[in-house]
Write a protein that holds these residues in place. Sequence first.
Motif, mmCIF file in Angstrom:
data_model
loop_
_atom_site.group_PDB
_atom_site.id
_atom_site.type_symbol
_atom_site.label_atom_id
_atom_site.label_comp_id
_atom_site.label_asym_id
_atom_site.label_seq_id
_atom_site.Cartn_x
_atom_site.Cartn_y
_atom_site.Cartn_z
ATOM 1 N N MET A 146 0.818 -1.214 0.000
ATOM 2 C CA MET A 146 0.000 0.000 0.000
ATOM 3 C C MET A 146 0.850 1.262 0.000
ATOM 4 O O MET A 146 0.427 2.303 -0.470
ATOM 5 C CB MET A 146 -0.924 0.009 1.219
ATOM 6 C CG MET A 146 -1.958 -1.104 1.180
ATOM 7 S SD MET A 146 -3.269 -0.863 2.377
ATOM 8 C CE MET A 146 -2.398 -1.013 3.902
ATOM 9 N N VAL A 152 -1.772 2.416 -3.254
ATOM 10 C CA VAL A 152 -3.124 2.906 -3.024
ATOM 11 C C VAL A 152 -3.156 4.102 -2.064
ATOM 12 O O VAL A 152 -3.949 5.020 -2.217
ATOM 13 C CB VAL A 152 -4.032 1.757 -2.549
ATOM 14 C CG1 VAL A 152 -3.568 1.207 -1.214
ATOM 15 C CG2 VAL A 152 -5.473 2.186 -2.464
ATOM 16 N N TYR A 155 -2.259 7.189 -3.972
ATOM 17 C CA TYR A 155 -3.305 7.534 -4.921
ATOM 18 C C TYR A 155 -4.366 8.388 -4.242
ATOM 19 O O TYR A 155 -4.757 9.440 -4.742
ATOM 20 C CB TYR A 155 -3.934 6.282 -5.510
ATOM 21 C CG TYR A 155 -5.103 6.619 -6.420
ATOM 22 C CD1 TYR A 155 -4.884 7.017 -7.732
ATOM 23 C CD2 TYR A 155 -6.414 6.585 -5.946
ATOM 24 C CE1 TYR A 155 -5.939 7.371 -8.552
ATOM 25 C CE2 TYR A 155 -7.480 6.932 -6.755
ATOM 26 C CZ TYR A 155 -7.235 7.320 -8.053
ATOM 27 O OH TYR A 155 -8.281 7.673 -8.865
ATOM 28 N N TYR A 156 -4.823 7.935 -3.084
ATOM 29 C CA TYR A 156 -5.876 8.689 -2.411
ATOM 30 C C TYR A 156 -5.368 9.987 -1.804
ATOM 31 O O TYR A 156 -6.111 10.965 -1.713
ATOM 32 C CB TYR A 156 -6.592 7.817 -1.373
ATOM 33 C CG TYR A 156 -7.546 6.874 -2.061
ATOM 34 C CD1 TYR A 156 -8.679 7.363 -2.692
ATOM 35 C CD2 TYR A 156 -7.283 5.517 -2.147
ATOM 36 C CE1 TYR A 156 -9.529 6.514 -3.378
ATOM 37 C CE2 TYR A 156 -8.138 4.664 -2.822
ATOM 38 C CZ TYR A 156 -9.260 5.170 -3.428
ATOM 39 O OH TYR A 156 -10.102 4.354 -4.115
ATOM 40 N N PHE B 20 -9.534 -1.369 6.466
ATOM 41 C CA PHE B 20 -9.128 -1.136 5.093
ATOM 42 C C PHE B 20 -7.981 -2.030 4.617
ATOM 43 O O PHE B 20 -8.099 -2.675 3.572
ATOM 44 C CB PHE B 20 -8.794 0.342 4.847
ATOM 45 C CG PHE B 20 -8.356 0.588 3.441
ATOM 46 C CD1 PHE B 20 -9.293 0.588 2.414
ATOM 47 C CD2 PHE B 20 -7.013 0.726 3.110
ATOM 48 C CE1 PHE B 20 -8.894 0.761 1.101
ATOM 49 C CE2 PHE B 20 -6.612 0.894 1.796
ATOM 50 C CZ PHE B 20 -7.560 0.911 0.788
ATOM 51 N N TRP B 24 -8.232 -4.605 1.551
ATOM 52 C CA TRP B 24 -7.346 -4.439 0.408
ATOM 53 C C TRP B 24 -6.617 -5.756 0.085
ATOM 54 O O TRP B 24 -6.465 -6.132 -1.087
ATOM 55 C CB TRP B 24 -6.372 -3.299 0.686
ATOM 56 C CG TRP B 24 -5.523 -2.914 -0.480
ATOM 57 C CD1 TRP B 24 -4.167 -3.049 -0.577
ATOM 58 C CD2 TRP B 24 -5.952 -2.340 -1.714
ATOM 59 N NE1 TRP B 24 -3.747 -2.601 -1.793
ATOM 60 C CE2 TRP B 24 -4.824 -2.158 -2.513
ATOM 61 C CE3 TRP B 24 -7.212 -1.978 -2.218
ATOM 62 C CZ2 TRP B 24 -4.881 -1.625 -3.791
ATOM 63 C CZ3 TRP B 24 -7.274 -1.451 -3.494
ATOM 64 C CH2 TRP B 24 -6.119 -1.278 -4.271
ATOM 65 N N ALA B 39 -3.196 1.927 -11.984
ATOM 66 C CA ALA B 39 -2.887 3.212 -11.351
ATOM 67 C C ALA B 39 -4.071 3.738 -10.536
ATOM 68 O O ALA B 39 -3.906 4.250 -9.436
ATOM 69 C CB ALA B 39 -2.503 4.242 -12.406
ATOM 70 N N PRO B 41 -6.824 2.718 -8.276
ATOM 71 C CA PRO B 41 -7.125 1.481 -7.538
ATOM 72 C C PRO B 41 -8.550 0.991 -7.795
ATOM 73 O O PRO B 41 -9.484 1.793 -7.782
ATOM 74 C CB PRO B 41 -6.956 1.895 -6.076
ATOM 75 C CG PRO B 41 -6.245 3.179 -6.086
ATOM 76 C CD PRO B 41 -6.452 3.819 -7.399
ATOM 77 N N MET B 43 -11.640 -0.838 -6.479
ATOM 78 C CA MET B 43 -12.101 -1.070 -5.110
ATOM 79 C C MET B 43 -13.210 -2.099 -4.983
ATOM 80 O O MET B 43 -13.271 -2.830 -3.995
ATOM 81 C CB MET B 43 -12.617 0.248 -4.517
ATOM 82 C CG MET B 43 -11.518 1.136 -4.011
ATOM 83 S SD MET B 43 -10.700 0.356 -2.631
ATOM 84 C CE MET B 43 -9.122 1.153 -2.682
#
Lengths: 314, 289
Positions: A146, A152, A155-156, B20, B24, B39, B41, B43
């Motif tokens: 992550m 991820v 990204y966020y 989370f 994931w 790129a 994600p 979900m």
Amino acid sequence: MTNLSSAPRTQTPRMRPRFGWFSDRWIAVSFLTPTMLLLLFMTVFPLIWSLYLSFTEWSVARNTREAPVWVGTQNYVDLLTNERTWERFVVTGQFVVPAVVIELVLGFAVAMLLNRKFAGRGALMTGLLIPMMLSPVVVALFWRFMMQGDGVLNYYIEAVLGVPPVQWLTGRSVALWSLVLVDVWMWTPFMMLISLAGLSAVPKYLYEAAAVYRASAWFRFRHITLPMVTPLLLIAIIFRMMDAYKLFDQAFVLFGLGGGPGRSAQTAALYIYQVAFDQFNTGEGSALGYIMLVVIIALANIFIRVLNQAKTGQ
Amino acid sequence: MLRRILFWLALALVIFYFAFPLYWIVISSFKTIADVTRATPAMLPFVDFQQTLANYSSILLGTNIESETGVQAAASLGEFRERLLNSVIISGISTALAVGMGTLAAYAFSRFRIPGEGDLLFFILSTRMLPPVVVLIPIFLFFSNLGLRDSYLGLIILYTSANVPFVVWMMKGFFDEIPLEYEEAAMVDGYSRIEAVWKIVIPEAIPAMAATAVFSAIVAWNEFVLSNLLNRNYASTVPPYLNSIVGVGQVEWGRLAAAAVLFVIPIIVFTFLVRNHLLRGVTFGAVRR
């Protein structure tokens, strides 16, 4: 006292019991021996051996045929006068203290949140406890996934917060905090569990009495909740500090033995492993191990003294 | 009203933070090679990406994974099954040994007057507090000389001795709670002490032993350093294996996730089984409520 009649019922006894010739003394000895022998063999004996090795110059990889060369306290003098050794302990402290403090605060806060009745509480509790039961390697691997540059998390962070990506694993000033974050994720449940045990043991009548005097929420927290929970929390802190101090797996998986960018996350445990099993300086590694041991014993003693003072002070 | 909203909001945040990463892992294990490193994600299964069982079948059956860039070799991931079997055998046997030995010692500590009892108990506890690195060097030498490296026996001995202190402390706490009168009544009835222990005390202690065993098994199951250091191949367990796949070239997170999920499921089941003993388990029996 327990009522005798509540004891489980036994079958009709025989006149001459089997194994009657086993005296209590014999039973005690034979029950204890296997455990004691194993621990003697697997801990005391290695401890003595590594104490000896710490006074020698020797490598398990390079000179296996030769006997270790006695060098006296040379290893200790070299290590203790070397700044890099101290740096490793400083890095360890910079990891342990924030990690344990955040876990304590967050764990306690979550415990306060959960210390009431609501639907699904039991299931939620069990779910929240899962992180600390998982394999540290699996946990660290997934945080690594992550935390990758294009992972991820970044990204966020970019998409939602609009902030430039964080170099979780490669940033010099960030790496150690990433380790803290992983540790907090894994071990906050432990603090929560213990806090919750403390909170649920506070007698209700104390709060009722406080309500009669219209004490403020802060007063109730400061003068009822906190003093009642503190002894348990101190035990929890000792456990967590000891474990965080010798933490290896997560740091190794996230950063490797070198401890990330510019060794910024190389804790003492990683460093010893590197000296002993990567560079194969067996003598020096043993000495480092002993230094680490002495430090933890000293810290634990100080902490227990504080704990006892806190107990008698109240 | 506001308080209730705040409460549920805070609770939602907490759940999100802890859930989370787990979510994931699980969804990654159902993704194709392309989706797992996308790129943006992905979900939600069915919505964001087409879920697949390819990672699981690849790991368990050694089948190949198809992708746009051609067929990806199944590599040596068939190894996962061997590692899993090793983990089961080694943690199973070491747990049984630790619980067996530790329970006997705990009984002796609980019921008999033993000279220096406090010191012995503290010694047993202190072995667990020891940073493992300190004893690792001699054990490494010692195992190399005796040919115990990369063997089941070596790891079993190590994990047994790592878990025995825990079992002694836990079980002593449990035995202390079983009234002395149980055995005394049986012995008055004509049983010898050995018989009383075997027929009265042990059956009473079975639930406690089971909980203790679960904690020991989880420790052995998750252990990494010793297994990584002492094993080359033959007796290697899952954790070092999972770490080693990451070390080599481009990481296949999808299959790694599938392996991790399979590896973690037993722990989650076990955690659920011992949920009422967790507090005791994680504090060495120091906290009992």
